[in-house]
Scaffold this active site. Structure first.
Site, short mmCIF file in Angstrom:
data_model
loop_
_atom_site.label_atom_id
_atom_site.label_comp_id
_atom_site.label_asym_id
_atom_site.label_seq_id
_atom_site.Cartn_x
_atom_site.Cartn_y
_atom_site.Cartn_z
N THR A 206 25.41 62.17 -38.10
CA THR A 206 24.78 62.96 -39.16
C THR A 206 24.79 62.19 -40.49
O THR A 206 25.63 61.32 -40.69
CB THR A 206 25.61 64.25 -39.31
OG1 THR A 206 25.38 65.03 -38.16
CG2 THR A 206 25.28 65.04 -40.55
N ARG A 234 20.96 75.70 -30.25
CA ARG A 234 22.31 75.51 -30.82
C ARG A 234 22.20 75.07 -32.28
O ARG A 234 21.40 74.21 -32.63
CB ARG A 234 23.05 74.45 -30.01
CG ARG A 234 24.46 74.12 -30.53
CD ARG A 234 24.47 72.92 -31.46
NE ARG A 234 25.84 72.50 -31.82
CZ ARG A 234 26.11 71.56 -32.70
NH1 ARG A 234 25.12 70.93 -33.32
NH2 ARG A 234 27.33 71.24 -32.97
N VAL A 235 22.97 75.68 -33.14
CA VAL A 235 22.99 75.29 -34.55
C VAL A 235 24.41 74.82 -34.89
O VAL A 235 25.38 75.50 -34.56
CB VAL A 235 22.60 76.48 -35.47
CG1 VAL A 235 22.74 76.10 -36.93
CG2 VAL A 235 21.17 76.92 -35.17
N GLY A 236 24.50 73.66 -35.49
CA GLY A 236 25.81 73.10 -35.85
C GLY A 236 26.21 73.49 -37.26
O GLY A 236 25.69 74.44 -37.86
N ASP A 237 27.16 72.73 -37.80
CA ASP A 237 27.70 73.04 -39.12
C ASP A 237 26.80 72.55 -40.26
O ASP A 237 26.87 73.09 -41.38
CB ASP A 237 29.07 72.38 -39.30
CG ASP A 237 28.99 70.86 -39.14
OD1 ASP A 237 28.37 70.40 -38.16
OD2 ASP A 237 29.53 70.14 -40.00
N THR A 257 30.58 65.58 -41.43
CA THR A 257 30.04 65.12 -40.15
C THR A 257 31.13 65.24 -39.10
O THR A 257 32.30 64.96 -39.39
CB THR A 257 29.53 63.67 -40.23
OG1 THR A 257 29.19 63.24 -38.90
CG2 THR A 257 30.57 62.72 -40.80
N GLY A 258 30.76 65.64 -37.91
CA GLY A 258 31.78 65.78 -36.87
C GLY A 258 31.37 66.84 -35.87
O GLY A 258 30.20 67.22 -35.78
N GLY A 260 30.55 69.98 -34.86
CA GLY A 260 30.11 71.08 -35.70
C GLY A 260 30.75 72.42 -35.44
O GLY A 260 30.99 73.20 -36.36
N1 ASP Z 1 28.11 67.94 -37.35
C1 ASP Z 1 26.92 67.71 -36.56
C2 ASP Z 1 26.72 68.86 -35.64
O1 ASP Z 1 27.68 69.32 -35.05
C3 ASP Z 1 27.00 66.46 -35.76
C4 ASP Z 1 27.32 65.22 -36.56
O2 ASP Z 1 28.03 65.29 -37.53
O3 ASP Z 1 26.82 64.16 -36.18
O4 ASP Z 1 25.61 69.27 -35.45
#
Ligand code: ASP
Length: 346
Positions: A206, A234-237, A257-258, A260
């Protein structure tokens, strides 16, 4: 009476001028500006990275930092700066945002992004968009041109068209590396993983930015393709205000980033700012506590970039590496990929 009226008006004028002076930031050429960015965290094996790959990432991070920093130096807002930096990274195939975004299980791209203004806590976000070239620009438009904070899927795309954004085809975002990653994950899940699949680097990718402008205003922005092989819908953070993005002039600006799901559950970006605002922690300690005391013991991996109103920067991560960089209030540019701390003082 006349005299007393003019004294009253003078007192009133002084009171108004005083109040105005307090609430209106004073613009000055010397006022500090700063920017920090990330291009994702994860298992980034230094031994497997060639010099060419490494310099490609360093060049892309430098270009994004400079694009944002130029805006700030020219007196632009922190919102303009984070959009400039993130837009460049969305256009780069190196990162998991825009072109180069990871693929869903069905082999498509669903993109998420958000932006927040620290001056007034205004925010905009989009989730699950598949034909929008720059999700961060659309998130900015949701903030500036709609009465909502978050739009999703077809509704977000209809809004994009209504404000003149020309749609692109979904395969605009596809690069071979992401298709291979999807196939690898599918083999793993079907129990047919090869040794190479199992040792393949796992990284998030991200992109995000935080910035401080000459008016003392903070902003944060994040954009992503999400996670490889995610379910559609799916929706992430990243588009969730408080989880992947947060900005408040009273505490800090954060982009994350991580993994989510963990960042949503632990409300990571807002929690870091809350620890600073109510607990008087500095950027470094607030980030450390949330990443290492809250997330890591519970299985949450990733990293964040944090900036406070004085331009102090921390970029902690609990993974092997995080693509990151900053230009601090002294104009010092720092780029990092693997371990080590490049926190900068404001
Ligand atoms: N945080 C993002 C998600 O979970 C993924 C990422 O950080 O690359 O959608």
């Amino acid at each position: 009476m006349r005299h007393s009226v003019s004294v009253t008006s003078l007192a009133l004028w002084l009171a108004v001028a005083f109040a105005w002076g307090w609430s209106t930031p004073v613009w000055s050429d010397d006022a500090p500006v700063a920017i920090a960015i990330h291009g994702g965290a994860g298992t980034i094996d230094i031994r497997k990275m060639t010099d060419t790959e490494r310099s490609a990432y360093e060049d892309a991070l430098t270009a994004a930092l400079r694009a944002g920093h130029e805006r700030l130096r020219a007196g632009g807002t922190s919102l303009d700066a984070v959009v400039a930096a993130v837009t460049l990274m969305e256009a780069s195939p190196l990162f998991n945002a825009g072109v180069g975004a990871v693929m869903t299980w069905d082999g498509r791209h669903e993109l998420d992004a958000s932006i927040m203004s620290g001056a007034d806590l205004n925010a905009g976000a989009v989730a699950g968009v598949s034909t929008v070239e720059s999700p961060i620009r659309l998130a900015r438009a949701v903030m500036d041109q709609s009465e909502h904070v978050m739009l999703t899927g077809a509704g977000a795309e209809a809004f994009a068209r209504s404000i003149g954004m020309v749609p692109v085809t979904n395969d605009t975002f596809t690069i071979p590396r992401r298709r291979e990653a999807l196939e690898r994950v599918k083999r793993e899940r079907n129990g047919q993983a090869t040794l190479t699949d199992l040792v393949a680097p796992h990284k998030w990718g991200t992109v995000g930015a935080v910035a401080l402008d000459r008016n003392g205003n903070l902003a944060a922005a994040t954009s992503t393709g999400g996670m490889t092989a995610k379910r559609w819908g799916r929706v992430g953070d990243s588009p969730v205000i408080g989880a992947g993005t947060y900005a408040d002039n009273r505490s800090c600006a954060v982009s994350a980033t991580g993994h989510g799901e963990y960042f949503i559950r632990y409300n990571v970006a807002a929690d870091i700012c809350a620890r600073m605002r109510y607990g008087n922690l500095d950027v470094r300690e607030a980030g450390r506590q949330v990443l290492f005391d809250e997330l890591l013991p519970n299985g949450g991996t990733g990293g964040v970039i944090i900036m406070d109103p004085a331009g102090n920067i921390a970029m902690p991560f609990n993974t092997q590496g995080m693509y990151r960089g900053s230009i601090d209030v002294h104009g010092k540019l720092t780029i990092g990929i693997h371990g080590g701390s490049e926190d900068a003082a404001g």
